[in-house]
Design a protein around this motif. Structure first.
Motif, PDB file in Angstrom:
ATOM      1  N   GLY A   1      14.383 -39.035 -26.259  1.00  0.00           N
ATOM      2  CA  GLY A   1      13.620 -38.714 -27.467  1.00  0.00           C
ATOM      3  C   GLY A   1      13.702 -37.212 -27.695  1.00  0.00           C
ATOM      4  N   ILE A   2      13.460 -36.452 -26.638  1.00  0.00           N
ATOM      5  CA  ILE A   2      13.702 -35.013 -26.644  1.00  0.00           C
ATOM      6  C   ILE A   2      14.646 -34.748 -25.482  1.00  0.00           C
ATOM      7  N   GLU A   3      15.330 -33.610 -25.520  1.00  0.00           N
ATOM      8  CA  GLU A   3      16.305 -33.369 -24.442  1.00  0.00           C
ATOM      9  C   GLU A   3      15.678 -32.605 -23.281  1.00  0.00           C
ATOM     10  N   PHE A   4      15.743 -33.213 -22.112  1.00  0.00           N
ATOM     11  CA  PHE A   4      15.221 -32.588 -20.888  1.00  0.00           C
ATOM     12  C   PHE A   4      16.367 -32.025 -20.059  1.00  0.00           C
ATOM     13  N   THR A   5      16.107 -30.886 -19.400  1.00  0.00           N
ATOM     14  CA  THR A   5      17.019 -30.404 -18.361  1.00  0.00           C
ATOM     15  C   THR A   5      16.371 -30.751 -17.023  1.00  0.00           C
ATOM     16  N   VAL A   6      17.155 -31.351 -16.139  1.00  0.00           N
ATOM     17  CA  VAL A   6      16.615 -31.784 -14.851  1.00  0.00           C
ATOM     18  C   VAL A   6      17.535 -31.266 -13.748  1.00  0.00           C
ATOM     19  N   TYR A   7      16.939 -30.682 -12.690  1.00  0.00           N
ATOM     20  CA  TYR A   7      17.757 -30.256 -11.540  1.00  0.00           C
ATOM     21  C   TYR A   7      17.608 -31.280 -10.430  1.00  0.00           C
ATOM     22  N   GLY A  40      13.925 -17.350 -19.243  1.00  0.00           N
ATOM     23  CA  GLY A  40      14.529 -18.577 -19.769  1.00  0.00           C
ATOM     24  C   GLY A  40      13.764 -19.802 -19.313  1.00  0.00           C
ATOM     25  N   ILE A  41      12.968 -20.365 -20.208  1.00  0.00           N
ATOM     26  CA  ILE A  41      12.230 -21.582 -19.850  1.00  0.00           C
ATOM     27  C   ILE A  41      13.051 -22.773 -20.298  1.00  0.00           C
ATOM     28  N   LYS A  42      13.233 -23.725 -19.415  1.00  0.00           N
ATOM     29  CA  LYS A  42      13.856 -24.989 -19.801  1.00  0.00           C
ATOM     30  C   LYS A  42      12.713 -25.928 -20.181  1.00  0.00           C
ATOM     31  N   ASN A  43      13.032 -26.956 -20.908  1.00  0.00           N
ATOM     32  CA  ASN A  43      12.063 -27.995 -21.256  1.00  0.00           C
ATOM     33  C   ASN A  43      10.793 -27.436 -21.891  1.00  0.00           C
ATOM     34  N   LEU A  44      10.973 -26.556 -22.862  1.00  0.00           N
ATOM     35  CA  LEU A  44       9.833 -26.019 -23.602  1.00  0.00           C
ATOM     36  C   LEU A  44       9.811 -26.702 -24.967  1.00  0.00           C
ATOM     37  N   PHE A  45       8.729 -27.407 -25.245  1.00  0.00           N
ATOM     38  CA  PHE A  45       8.654 -28.183 -26.489  1.00  0.00           C
ATOM     39  C   PHE A  45       7.379 -27.853 -27.255  1.00  0.00           C
ATOM     40  N   ARG A  46       7.434 -28.063 -28.545  1.00  0.00           N
ATOM     41  CA  ARG A  46       6.217 -27.999 -29.345  1.00  0.00           C
ATOM     42  C   ARG A  46       5.678 -29.420 -29.470  1.00  0.00           C
ATOM     43  N   VAL A  53      22.443 -29.609  -9.115  1.00  0.00           N
ATOM     44  CA  VAL A  53      23.224 -30.124 -10.234  1.00  0.00           C
ATOM     45  C   VAL A  53      22.260 -30.235 -11.411  1.00  0.00           C
ATOM     46  N   SER A  54      22.704 -29.795 -12.574  1.00  0.00           N
ATOM     47  CA  SER A  54      21.850 -29.820 -13.752  1.00  0.00           C
ATOM     48  C   SER A  54      22.228 -31.007 -14.638  1.00  0.00           C
ATOM     49  N   LEU A  55      21.206 -31.786 -15.045  1.00  0.00           N
ATOM     50  CA  LEU A  55      21.453 -32.923 -15.944  1.00  0.00           C
ATOM     51  C   LEU A  55      20.784 -32.644 -17.274  1.00  0.00           C
ATOM     52  N   LYS A  56      21.457 -32.989 -18.362  1.00  0.00           N
ATOM     53  CA  LYS A  56      20.791 -32.987 -19.662  1.00  0.00           C
ATOM     54  C   LYS A  56      20.541 -34.447 -20.004  1.00  0.00           C
ATOM     55  N   VAL A  57      19.253 -34.772 -20.172  1.00  0.00           N
ATOM     56  CA  VAL A  57      18.891 -36.170 -20.394  1.00  0.00           C
ATOM     57  C   VAL A  57      18.198 -36.301 -21.752  1.00  0.00           C
ATOM     58  N   ARG A  60       8.977 -27.821 -15.544  1.00  0.00           N
ATOM     59  CA  ARG A  60      10.075 -27.214 -14.782  1.00  0.00           C
ATOM     60  C   ARG A  60      11.136 -28.261 -14.458  1.00  0.00           C
ATOM     61  N   PRO A  61      12.406 -27.911 -14.555  1.00  0.00           N
ATOM     62  CA  PRO A  61      13.479 -28.886 -14.295  1.00  0.00           C
ATOM     63  C   PRO A  61      13.416 -29.467 -12.887  1.00  0.00           C
ATOM     64  N   GLU A  62      12.918 -28.653 -11.919  1.00  0.00           N
ATOM     65  CA  GLU A  62      12.880 -29.149 -10.539  1.00  0.00           C
ATOM     66  C   GLU A  62      11.666 -30.031 -10.269  1.00  0.00           C
ATOM     67  N   SER A  63      10.738 -30.139 -11.237  1.00  0.00           N
ATOM     68  CA  SER A  63       9.562 -30.995 -11.044  1.00  0.00           C
ATOM     69  C   SER A  63       9.821 -32.430 -11.500  1.00  0.00           C
ATOM     70  N   ILE A  64      10.979 -32.666 -12.113  1.00  0.00           N
ATOM     71  CA  ILE A  64      11.251 -34.001 -12.672  1.00  0.00           C
ATOM     72  C   ILE A  64      12.081 -34.827 -11.686  1.00  0.00           C
ATOM     73  N   ILE A  65      11.621 -36.067 -11.477  1.00  0.00           N
ATOM     74  CA  ILE A  65      12.333 -36.972 -10.563  1.00  0.00           C
ATOM     75  C   ILE A  65      13.147 -37.964 -11.390  1.00  0.00           C
ATOM     76  N   VAL A  66      14.394 -38.197 -10.980  1.00  0.00           N
ATOM     77  CA  VAL A  66      15.270 -39.131 -11.702  1.00  0.00           C
ATOM     78  C   VAL A  66      15.368 -40.435 -10.914  1.00  0.00           C
ATOM     79  N   THR A  67      15.126 -41.566 -11.585  1.00  0.00           N
ATOM     80  CA  THR A  67      15.284 -42.870 -10.922  1.00  0.00           C
ATOM     81  C   THR A  67      16.092 -43.793 -11.837  1.00  0.00           C
ATOM     82  N   LEU A  68      16.573 -44.868 -11.244  1.00  0.00           N
ATOM     83  CA  LEU A  68      17.357 -45.824 -12.057  1.00  0.00           C
ATOM     84  C   LEU A  68      16.466 -46.933 -12.608  1.00  0.00           C
ATOM     85  N   GLU A  69      15.333 -47.181 -11.909  1.00  0.00           N
ATOM     86  CA  GLU A  69      14.399 -48.229 -12.337  1.00  0.00           C
ATOM     87  C   GLU A  69      13.055 -47.574 -12.647  1.00  0.00           C
TER      88      GLU A  69
END
Lengths: 256, 354
Positions: free
Chosen positions: B319-325, B238-244, B312-316, B279-288
């Motif tokens: 433009g495209i939907e990312f899964t972020v841990y 199961g790959i998350k964040n797989l896009f063409r 915690v899993s976020l769907k963001v 990978r969902p765990e490679s993405i950093i979430v910031t407010l700014e």
């Protein structure tokens, strides 16, 4: 100036006592040697005979340890088998027992009237008061050093190196000769030097098995008992110089 | 007469060795195929390769290589190239001597061996490394030499044990491209072991999923991913964040990829239509939109927050939907809620393109 930490300062001071105890006799002996006596000792045929007997015995014992000990060390490093732990402990016994006891054990098993000894006698190998006795006694007390050093060397080598060599087409023997042996040469060589040095210094087992032909360590005792301390000093200094040479060779082998 | 299509056949192979197990593995590898065996650590993948290489003998089962039963043959009589995970280059030889080793023990003269080494190193682009001591080579360079050493003997089959796992992200991408290139150039048959589905999807013509010493599923990566036959297979593939996407430009070493309107930068030489995975765990979430070394920065809005203990899993939607841990602490510290605007940052080297 960089400040030395308190712990190192204290430990260095305490450690200096050990250095003093070890170094004082080694420095004192050459200082107390009469150069004329030393020159005479170097010309003394009994001393040179004892030295050559000792070197021949130690070299043959080391050679036998290499021939029989290195294959054993390899098997012990690579294979698990029943009673391996017990065998390891037994092989280290010669290093832990008093050497007079080692001499008794060797004599008991291999004297010319024993069952193994009589077979050896038929082959012309008698151990009582012969060079063969010296070699066997030296092998008994010193070969475990080479075996354990070689074994440690083999254990350090990544087994994948041997696996890859074999997939590339090398037979098991060729792999040993072209990969394993070159990579463990340092461990084997340092083990051999230490084995040789240990054999040279052997007294107890030789006294029991083969006091004749006289080895150098026995000659030191004989001179000391017969003529006192001063007459034993020149041989002592000669042996000391040789030991220093061995330590230097060992350091060279280990690449320090 | 044409050569049979099946190069390697494993028939009911079983083996117990230390804490590892292989259970009744049957598999057919086709000639010229790049086959990937994927599974978690401890699945028995390395043991399987070592059985094929002849390093271990199976407890039961047969190994048929090129029509010959090699089960009882020693490694040196199988003509199988093996590259272990740590490369196992001979440290007392130069890189060139390493490559020549297999040829020399097969009786090639020095001149003949040098000729083959020259040829293979030219084709693999490693000529300048030949005189170097192994200890002076980087991980990627060691990998290339180990590949050249295995390929120099012209093996019937090449076995690669986690060839990318010891490399940093950038070199991993480089070697992955390299494997693809040399495979195209030399056309060998390979079995490549990995724990990474992206590697399997990118390189494998076919793949097997291995778990607990058993093969659970065999097929084309896309089929295994779309139709996992069990929960276990699904959890590995199961790959998350797989896009063409489509490569639309270049900035130095980076490719600019258009993914459904969003722009993603990645370290790749590829062009045209591509698949992109992050990978969902490679993405950093910031407010700014903070400045970091991460090349990718996308603005989005949180659509869903769900528990994925311990994370915690976020769907963001960006433009495209990312899964972020993210960690539970991050959710509290940043006061993350559904509907909140956030920025997603990730490095170009964390984007896998295939």
């Amino acid at each position: 100036m960089r400040k030395i930490e308190g712990l190192f300062l204290t430990f260095s001071a305490v450690g200096s006592v050990a250095i003093l105890i070890l170094l004082v006799p080694m420095i004192l002996a050459p200082l107390m040697t009469d150069p004329t006596q030393l020159a005479e000792a170097l010309m003394d045929s009994e001393i040179s005979r004892a030295l050559s007997t000792t070197f021949a015995g130690a070299s043959l014992a080391t050679l036998l340890a290499l021939i029989f000990g290195v294959p054993l060390a390899y098997v012990m490093a690579r294979k698990d088998f029943a009673f391996k732990g017990l065998l390891e402990s037994l092989l280290n016994i010669p290093l832990t027992i008093p050497h007079s006891v080692a001499g008794i054990l060797v004599l008991l098993a291999y004297h010319s009237r024993s069952s193994i000894g009589s077979i050896l006698s038929n082959l012309g190998i008698v151990i009582e008061d012969t060079l063969w006795g010296i070699v066997l006694a030296m092998f008994f007390v010193s070969s475990p050093i080479l075996i354990s050093s070689a074994r440690a060397g083999f254990s350090m080598i990544d087994e994948n190196l041997e696996h890859v060599a074999r997939t590339l087409g090398a037979s098991h023997y060729k792999t040993f000769l072209t990969v394993t042996l070159p990579l463990s040469l340092k461990a084997i060589a340092s083990g051999a030097v230490l084995t040789w040095a240990r054999a040279v210094s052997e007294v107890g087992a030789l006294l029991i098995v083969a006091p004749y032909p006289k080895s150098i360590a026995l000659l030191v005792i004989e001179r000391f008992e017969a003529f006192g301390l001063s007459s034993a000093i020149p041989i002592t200094v000669i042996l000391l110089a040789m030991s220093l040479a061995i330590v230097l060779i060992l350091n060279c082998v280990l690449g320090r | 007469m044409s050569e049979p299509e099946i190069l390697l056949e494993l028939k009911g192979l079983s083996k117990s060795w230390k804490e590892f197990r292989i259970r009744n593995v049957s598999l057919e590898i086709r000639r010229g195929e790049y086959f990937v065996v994927m599974g978690p650590t401890g699945a028995g993948k390395t043991l399987l390769l070592q059985l094929i290489a002849g390093i271990h003998r199976p407890d039961s089962g047969r190994i048929i290589l090129d029509g010959i039963d090699v089960t009882d043959l020693p490694p040196e009589r199988r003509n199988v190239g093996y590259v272990p995970q740590n490369y196992a280059l001979f440290p007392h030889m130069t890189a060139g001597e390493n490559i020549a080793y297999g040829l020399r023990v097969r009786g090639y003269s020095k001149g003949e061996a040098d000729e083959v080494v020259g040829e293979i190193s030219r084709r693999l682009g490693i000529e300048e490394l030949l005189d170097r001591r192994v200890s002076t080579l980087s991980g990627g360079e060691q990998q290339r030499i180990a590949l050249a050493r295995a390929l120099a003997i012209k093996p019937k089959l090449l076995l690669l044990d986690e060839p990318l796992s010891a490399l940093d992200a950038e070199t991993r991408e480089e070697i992955r491209e390299y494997l693809r290139d040399i495979r195209r150039a030399l056309g060998f048959t390979a079995i490549h072991v990995t724990h990474d589905f992206v590697e399997a999807a990118d390189l494998g013509d076919r793949m097997a999923v291995m778990f607990g010493g058993e093969i659970l599923q065999v097929g084309k990566p896309i089929d295994v991913m779309n139709n996992p036959r069990s929960e276990v297979v699904a959890s590995f593939t199961g790959i998350k964040n797989l896009f063409r996407g489509r490569v639309v430009g270049r900035v130095g070493e980076l490719a600019e990829i258009d993914v459904g309107g969003a722009r993603i930068y990645a370290l790749t030489k590829r062009g045209g239509e591509v698949s992109v995975a992050v990978r969902p765990e490679s993405i950093i979430v910031t407010l700014e939109p903070v400045k970091t070394s991460a090349r990718n920065l996308l603005k989005g809005v949180i659509r869903e927050i769900s528990e994925k203990p311990p994370l915690v899993s976020l769907k963001v939607e960006a433009g495209i939907e990312f899964t972020v841990y993210v960690t539970r602490n991050a959710v509290e510290d940043l006061n993350l809620k559904e509907g909140k605007n956030v920025y997603l940052a990730f490095k170009a080297s964390d984007v896998t393109v295939f």
